[in-house]
Design a protein around this motif. Structure first.
Motif, PDB file in Angstrom:
ATOM      1  N   SER A  49       0.824  -1.210   0.000  1.00  0.00           N
ATOM      2  CA  SER A  49       0.000   0.000   0.000  1.00  0.00           C
ATOM      3  C   SER A  49       0.860   1.263   0.000  1.00  0.00           C
ATOM      4  N   GLY A  50       1.997   1.225   0.701  1.00  0.00           N
ATOM      5  CA  GLY A  50       2.892   2.378   0.689  1.00  0.00           C
ATOM      6  C   GLY A  50       3.664   2.509  -0.607  1.00  0.00           C
ATOM      7  N   ILE A  51       4.120   1.382  -1.133  1.00  0.00           N
ATOM      8  CA  ILE A  51       4.884   1.392  -2.386  1.00  0.00           C
ATOM      9  C   ILE A  51       4.021   1.881  -3.549  1.00  0.00           C
ATOM     10  N   PHE A  52       2.733   1.538  -3.538  1.00  0.00           N
ATOM     11  CA  PHE A  52       1.837   2.006  -4.594  1.00  0.00           C
ATOM     12  C   PHE A  52       1.742   3.534  -4.600  1.00  0.00           C
ATOM     13  N   VAL A  53       1.737   4.148  -3.421  1.00  0.00           N
ATOM     14  CA  VAL A  53       1.699   5.611  -3.364  1.00  0.00           C
ATOM     15  C   VAL A  53       2.945   6.186  -4.025  1.00  0.00           C
ATOM     16  N   LEU A  54       4.107   5.613  -3.719  1.00  0.00           N
ATOM     17  CA  LEU A  54       5.354   6.063  -4.345  1.00  0.00           C
ATOM     18  C   LEU A  54       5.287   5.913  -5.860  1.00  0.00           C
ATOM     19  N   PHE A  55       4.807   4.789  -6.325  1.00  0.00           N
ATOM     20  CA  PHE A  55       4.724   4.525  -7.763  1.00  0.00           C
ATOM     21  C   PHE A  55       3.815   5.537  -8.445  1.00  0.00           C
ATOM     22  N   LEU A  56       2.637   5.777  -7.862  1.00  0.00           N
ATOM     23  CA  LEU A  56       1.683   6.695  -8.458  1.00  0.00           C
ATOM     24  C   LEU A  56       2.131   8.147  -8.380  1.00  0.00           C
ATOM     25  N   ALA A  57       3.042   8.442  -7.451  1.00  0.00           N
ATOM     26  CA  ALA A  57       3.558   9.804  -7.338  1.00  0.00           C
ATOM     27  C   ALA A  57       4.550  10.131  -8.443  1.00  0.00           C
ATOM     28  N   GLY A  58       4.933   9.170  -9.245  1.00  0.00           N
ATOM     29  CA  GLY A  58       5.813   9.440 -10.376  1.00  0.00           C
ATOM     30  C   GLY A  58       7.198   8.859 -10.244  1.00  0.00           C
ATOM     31  N   LEU A  59       7.356   7.789  -9.488  1.00  0.00           N
ATOM     32  CA  LEU A  59       8.658   7.144  -9.356  1.00  0.00           C
ATOM     33  C   LEU A  59       9.128   6.662 -10.726  1.00  0.00           C
ATOM     34  N   SER A  60      10.336   7.049 -11.116  1.00  0.00           N
ATOM     35  CA  SER A  60      10.825   6.709 -12.450  1.00  0.00           C
ATOM     36  C   SER A  60      11.136   5.224 -12.553  1.00  0.00           C
ATOM     37  N   TRP A  61      11.051   4.712 -13.781  1.00  0.00           N
ATOM     38  CA  TRP A  61      11.340   3.294 -13.997  1.00  0.00           C
ATOM     39  C   TRP A  61      12.796   2.975 -13.695  1.00  0.00           C
ATOM     40  N   ARG A  62      13.676   3.940 -13.861  1.00  0.00           N
ATOM     41  CA  ARG A  62      15.087   3.714 -13.534  1.00  0.00           C
ATOM     42  C   ARG A  62      15.254   3.452 -12.036  1.00  0.00           C
ATOM     43  N   LEU A  63      14.555   4.239 -11.225  1.00  0.00           N
ATOM     44  CA  LEU A  63      14.627   4.040  -9.782  1.00  0.00           C
ATOM     45  C   LEU A  63      13.946   2.737  -9.378  1.00  0.00           C
ATOM     46  N   ILE A  64      12.874   2.384 -10.075  1.00  0.00           N
ATOM     47  CA  ILE A  64      12.201   1.117  -9.787  1.00  0.00           C
ATOM     48  C   ILE A  64      13.140  -0.053 -10.068  1.00  0.00           C
ATOM     49  N   ALA A  65      13.843   0.015 -11.198  1.00  0.00           N
ATOM     50  CA  ALA A  65      14.796  -1.045 -11.531  1.00  0.00           C
ATOM     51  C   ALA A  65      15.916  -1.125 -10.492  1.00  0.00           C
ATOM     52  N   GLY A  66      16.385   0.058 -10.031  1.00  0.00           N
ATOM     53  CA  GLY A  66      17.418   0.064  -9.001  1.00  0.00           C
ATOM     54  C   GLY A  66      16.931  -0.531  -7.695  1.00  0.00           C
ATOM     55  N   ALA A  67      15.666  -0.250  -7.348  1.00  0.00           N
ATOM     56  CA  ALA A  67      15.098  -0.801  -6.115  1.00  0.00           C
ATOM     57  C   ALA A  67      14.973  -2.318  -6.194  1.00  0.00           C
ATOM     58  N   VAL A  68      14.594  -2.812  -7.371  1.00  0.00           N
ATOM     59  CA  VAL A  68      14.501  -4.271  -7.557  1.00  0.00           C
ATOM     60  C   VAL A  68      15.874  -4.920  -7.403  1.00  0.00           C
ATOM     61  N   ALA A  69      16.895  -4.272  -7.959  1.00  0.00           N
ATOM     62  CA  ALA A  69      18.252  -4.810  -7.840  1.00  0.00           C
ATOM     63  C   ALA A  69      18.718  -4.834  -6.384  1.00  0.00           C
ATOM     64  N   LEU A  70      18.387  -3.780  -5.639  1.00  0.00           N
ATOM     65  CA  LEU A  70      18.765  -3.739  -4.229  1.00  0.00           C
ATOM     66  C   LEU A  70      17.972  -4.725  -3.394  1.00  0.00           C
ATOM     67  N   ALA A  71      16.785  -5.073  -3.873  1.00  0.00           N
ATOM     68  CA  ALA A  71      15.940  -5.997  -3.112  1.00  0.00           C
ATOM     69  C   ALA A  71      16.474  -7.422  -3.123  1.00  0.00           C
TER      70      ALA A  71
END
Length: 380
Positions: A184-206
């Motif tokens: 529920s919190g991550i969805f807010v970040l995504f909808l706020a305009g989180l760039s796909w580059r940052l999303i890819a970086g977050a997946v790599a760090l995960a």
């Protein structure tokens, strides 16, 4: 302006016509489409619960009481303008954190989990349920006060707001709820305009975090559930029993099902938790693929209506909150159907408005009350 689709979501607005007479639904702050769809799902829930619970009318009556309480909560929450929710969001979030800490200190232990706290005058409550709404509310409140798309510092602070309660809930342990709250919190970040580059970086760090969680955070039974997902036949009479029996029930329903009250897996008690987490398997056995498709279509209509409300609101806080509630509802359905179908580990997430149990129903309905408030108070 950025071409980022999430950013466009955060900037889009909708203008209502002026001078129109308010309808009954507008005066009562109730969305008729959401209400009709919710009533339909609840009727389906009572129908299949009667069968899955071996025609136990007392259980059906208790579920009806839960529905009554839930619709009342939805109506009350729909009357409160989003501006009020926005004002009290930080207080609600901090109160939720305090309760989660108290659970860790003085919480009641039931069935090996420490998830409840006894509050004088209220009885036993599960604070993690509050965070299913408190989390997206807090993230939406914080990000609505910043420029969007969010900066790295805003993302970092939002991530901290997400991680603290999620770790407290996971420690109880309650993996299913912690995942829902995090989503529920991550969805807010995504909808706020989180760039796909940052999303890819977050997946790599995960990836390294997942390895750390596997070795140091997950309990033995949780690791067993993940391993069972890949090979349930390795322990047919033990850890693999639930998923094998649920698959059998789903497959035996075929295209049109065996007929109402004619299910054998649930009635003969082969299907575990046939009236709670695995109720979709009992439904599939009796109504078949066609019945499941119809139920999923109704869920899709609920999701579509919720997303429409999110996209059409001019206020950033309301828009982000509504979008997160809608997508969290989708996660509920996806995780439950996925775990019963054998594509996700069993994490104890109920099927929305169908599974037996009052707490989850009230929490979900409160979320839809928030959606109705957002939709009918557009000037707030």
């Amino acid at each position: 302006m950025s071409s980022n689709p999430q950013y466009r979501f955060s900037r889009q607005s909708h203008h209502l016509g002026q001078g129109h007479t308010l309808t009954f639904w507008q005066r009562t702050h109730i969305d008729p489409w959401l209400t009709l769809l919710l009533l339909t799902v609840c009727c389906i829930g009572l129908t299949i619960l009667y069968s899955a619970a071996a025609q136990d009318t007392s259980m059906v009556l208790r579920q009806m009481v839960s529905y009554g309480v839930a619709f009342t909560v939805m109506f009350i929450m729909a009357q409160i303008p989003p501006s009020i929710y926005r004002t009290f969001t930080p207080i609600f979030y901090v109160l939720g954190l305090i309760l989660l800490v108290l659970v860790d200190i003085i919480g009641e232990v039931r069935m090996g989990a420490q998830r409840w706290i006894n509050l004088p005058g209220f009885g036993s409550v599960q604070p993690s349920e509050f965070m299913k709404l408190g989390m997206p509310m807090m993230c939406a409140w914080f990000l609505s006060k910043r420029d969007l798309p969010p900066s790295l510092s805003s993302i970092g602070i939002t991530f901290a707001l997400i991680v603290v309660p999620v770790l407290l809930i996971a420690k109880e342990p309650d993996l299913g709820t912690s995942l829902l709250v995090a989503a529920s919190g991550i969805f807010v970040l995504f909808l706020a305009g989180l760039s796909w580059r940052l999303i890819a970086g977050a997946v790599a760090l995960a990836i390294p975090f997942v390895a750390f969680a596997w070795n140091f955070l997950l309990h033995d039974y949780q690791r067993t559930r993940v391993l069972t997902l890949f090979n349930p036949e390795a322990d047919v009479q033990g850890a693999g029993w639930n998923i094998i029996q649920s698959k059998t029930a789903i497959g035996s329903g075929g295209l049109t099902g065996k007929g109402y009250l004619e299910g054998t897996q649930s009635h003969l008690h082969f299907l575990p938790e046939g009236h709670t987490d695995f109720i979709i398997a009992a439904f599939s056995e009796e109504f078949g693929l066609i019945g499941v498709i119809l139920l999923m279509f109704i869920y899709a209509c609920l999701l579509t209506r919720a997303l429409y409300i999110a996209f059409s609101h001019p206020d950033t806080y309301s828009r982000l909150l509504a979008g997160a509630i809608a997508m969290s509802f989708f996660v509920y359905v996806f995780v439950n159907v996925g775990m019963v179908g054998g594509i996700l580990p069993v994490v104890g997430v109920p099927l929305p408005f169908i599974s037996y149990g009052g707490t989850a129903i009230v929490t979900l309905m409160a979320g839809f009350g928030l959606l109705m408030s957002i939709h009918t108070h557009k000037s707030s």
